[in-house]
Design a protein around this motif. Structure first.
Motif, PDB file in Angstrom:
ATOM      1  N   THR A  45       3.382  -1.823  -5.314  1.00 45.58           N
ATOM      2  CA  THR A  45       2.771  -1.378  -5.903  1.00 45.58           C
ATOM      3  C   THR A  45       0.905  -1.060  -5.261  1.00 45.58           C
ATOM      4  OG1 THR A  45       3.177  -1.383  -8.143  1.00 45.58           O
ATOM      5  CG2 THR A  45       1.359  -0.943  -8.100  1.00 45.58           C
ATOM      6  N   ALA A  46       0.658  -2.215  -3.975  1.00 39.64           N
ATOM      7  CA  ALA A  46      -0.574  -2.246  -3.904  1.00 39.64           C
ATOM      8  C   ALA A  46      -0.663  -1.216  -2.878  1.00 39.64           C
ATOM      9  CB  ALA A  46      -0.878  -3.542  -3.662  1.00 39.64           C
ATOM     10  N   HIS A  83      -0.786   2.343  -3.291  1.00 43.24           N
ATOM     11  CA  HIS A  83      -2.035   2.666  -4.099  1.00 43.24           C
ATOM     12  C   HIS A  83      -2.145   3.155  -5.348  1.00 43.24           C
ATOM     13  CE1 HIS A  83      -4.253   2.434  -0.441  1.00 43.24           C
ATOM     14  NE2 HIS A  83      -3.709   3.327  -0.190  1.00 43.24           N
ATOM     15  N   ARG A  84      -0.698   2.682  -6.462  1.00 42.37           N
ATOM     16  CA  ARG A  84      -0.593   2.834  -7.328  1.00 42.37           C
ATOM     17  C   ARG A  84      -1.459   2.498  -8.904  1.00 42.37           C
ATOM     18  NH1 ARG A  84       5.181   0.288 -10.271  1.00 42.37           N
ATOM     19  NH2 ARG A  84       5.006   1.636 -11.984  1.00 42.37           N
ATOM     20  N   PRO A  85      -1.320   3.301  -9.552  1.00 39.22           N
ATOM     21  CA  PRO A  85      -2.677   2.751 -10.732  1.00 39.22           C
ATOM     22  C   PRO A  85      -1.659   1.781 -11.366  1.00 39.22           C
ATOM     23  CG  PRO A  85      -1.738   4.614 -11.346  1.00 39.22           C
ATOM     24  CD  PRO A  85      -1.396   4.529  -9.640  1.00 39.22           C
ATOM     25  N   ILE A  86      -2.835   1.193 -12.079  1.00 40.78           N
ATOM     26  CA  ILE A  86      -2.395   0.337 -13.114  1.00 40.78           C
ATOM     27  C   ILE A  86      -3.059   0.078 -14.245  1.00 40.78           C
ATOM     28  CG2 ILE A  86      -2.217  -2.960 -14.033  1.00 40.78           C
ATOM     29  CD1 ILE A  86      -2.058  -2.844 -10.343  1.00 40.78           C
ATOM     30  N   ALA A 136      12.528  -0.860  -4.994  1.00 38.94           N
ATOM     31  CA  ALA A 136      12.863   0.655  -4.955  1.00 38.94           C
ATOM     32  C   ALA A 136      12.205   1.710  -5.927  1.00 38.94           C
ATOM     33  CB  ALA A 136      14.287   0.528  -4.560  1.00 38.94           C
ATOM     34  N   THR A 137      12.405   0.397  -7.072  1.00 36.43           N
ATOM     35  CA  THR A 137      12.142   1.069  -8.567  1.00 36.43           C
ATOM     36  C   THR A 137      10.274   1.514  -8.758  1.00 36.43           C
ATOM     37  OG1 THR A 137      13.533   0.367  -9.526  1.00 36.43           O
ATOM     38  CG2 THR A 137      11.820   1.855 -11.179  1.00 36.43           C
ATOM     39  N   ALA A 154       5.441   4.539  -8.031  1.00 34.01           N
ATOM     40  CA  ALA A 154       4.088   4.984  -7.198  1.00 34.01           C
ATOM     41  C   ALA A 154       4.156   6.140  -6.576  1.00 34.01           C
ATOM     42  CB  ALA A 154       4.322   3.621  -6.346  1.00 34.01           C
ATOM     43  N   ALA A 155       4.945   6.466  -6.524  1.00 34.69           N
ATOM     44  CA  ALA A 155       4.897   7.700  -5.433  1.00 34.69           C
ATOM     45  C   ALA A 155       5.126   9.190  -6.174  1.00 34.69           C
ATOM     46  CB  ALA A 155       6.215   7.831  -4.579  1.00 34.69           C
TER      47      ALA A 155
END
Length: 243
Positions: free
Chosen positions: A35-36, A39-42, A96-97, A102-103
């Protein structure tokens, strides 16, 4: 449960070297690293969970296990109201998910449970003693010992007391502890407990804090439900705004 400001951090609260060998802890770190890196939002949602039940049923030991990922046989009985914060990822993902979502810019949703622990003794009523604000409870965990029937029959009392102070706490679960004990020591039939939980509008779960069986599933299920309701509310609001 109300939405809180998005923030980065570990998927759960763990401490000690034992987490390095805990498969679930390793998996959580892999997910968060993926995730990091993308840069995936949380998105963090917050739920105040009242943990209620008679004394010596294992409430505090359950919370301690969730925090430390181990059982402490020498855990002391709760002598004053307390607050413990536990963070649960609402939906389990493999690496993988996580990368795929994230993408796509999908936020990782986690639920921050503020667990309101209480003493299980009549002498400590009313519930709003100390610094713990029971009126803020969004959900409830009704906790009992499968080997002591009185701890089950008293759940109605605990439910009623909380409802008087926190009428919004209409979600949650009944949690049966000490399932590691032999069947001939069980004083409460599971069908009876499930029927009680259903009548209260709550889920039913069974666990053994001693051996770790079924300890994490109750909060995981509640977190998933909270996230789903939040998403449904957001989608409904978007649909109304587009009309």
């Amino acid at each position: 449960a109300a939405a809180a400001a998005a923030a980065s951090g570990p998927a759960g609260s763990r401490s000690g070297d034992a987490s390095a060998h805990d498969p679930e802890a390793v998996a959580a770190r892999v997910i968060m690293e993926a995730t990091a890196s993308a840069h995936r939002p949380i998105r963090t949602l917050r739920c105040f969970l009242a943990v209620l039940g008679d004394q010596a049923t294992g409430k505090s030991s359950w919370l301690s296990f969730l925090q430390e990922s181990k059982f402490s046989a020498g855990y002391r009985m709760t002598s004053s109201p307390g607050l413990q914060v536990l963070t649960v990822v609402a939906e389990e993902e493999d690496a993988a998910t996580a990368k795929e979502r994230a993408a796509a810019g999908e936020a990782l949703t986690r639920v921050e449970f503020h667990c309101l622990d209480t003493q299980g003794n009549e002498a400590f009523f009313p519930l709003n003693t100390g610094d713990v604000v029971w009126e803020r409870a969004d959900a409830v965990c009704l906790f009992y010992d499968v080997s002591v029937r009185d701890t089950f029959t008293s759940l109605s009392k605990w439910r009623r007391r909380l409802s008087e102070q926190a009428p919004a706490a209409n979600d949650g679960f009944v949690l049966c502890n000490k399932m590691d004990l032999d069947d001939d020591m069980h004083a409460v039939d599971e069908e009876e407990a499930r029927a009680f939980a259903e009548a209260q509008g709550l889920d039913f779960h069974a666990c053994s804090v001693k051996d770790g069986t079924g300890v994490k599933e109750p909060l995981q299920a509640l977190a998933a439900r909270i996230a789903r309701r939040f998403n449904e509310t957001v989608e409904a609001a978007k649909a109304a705004a587009s009309k």
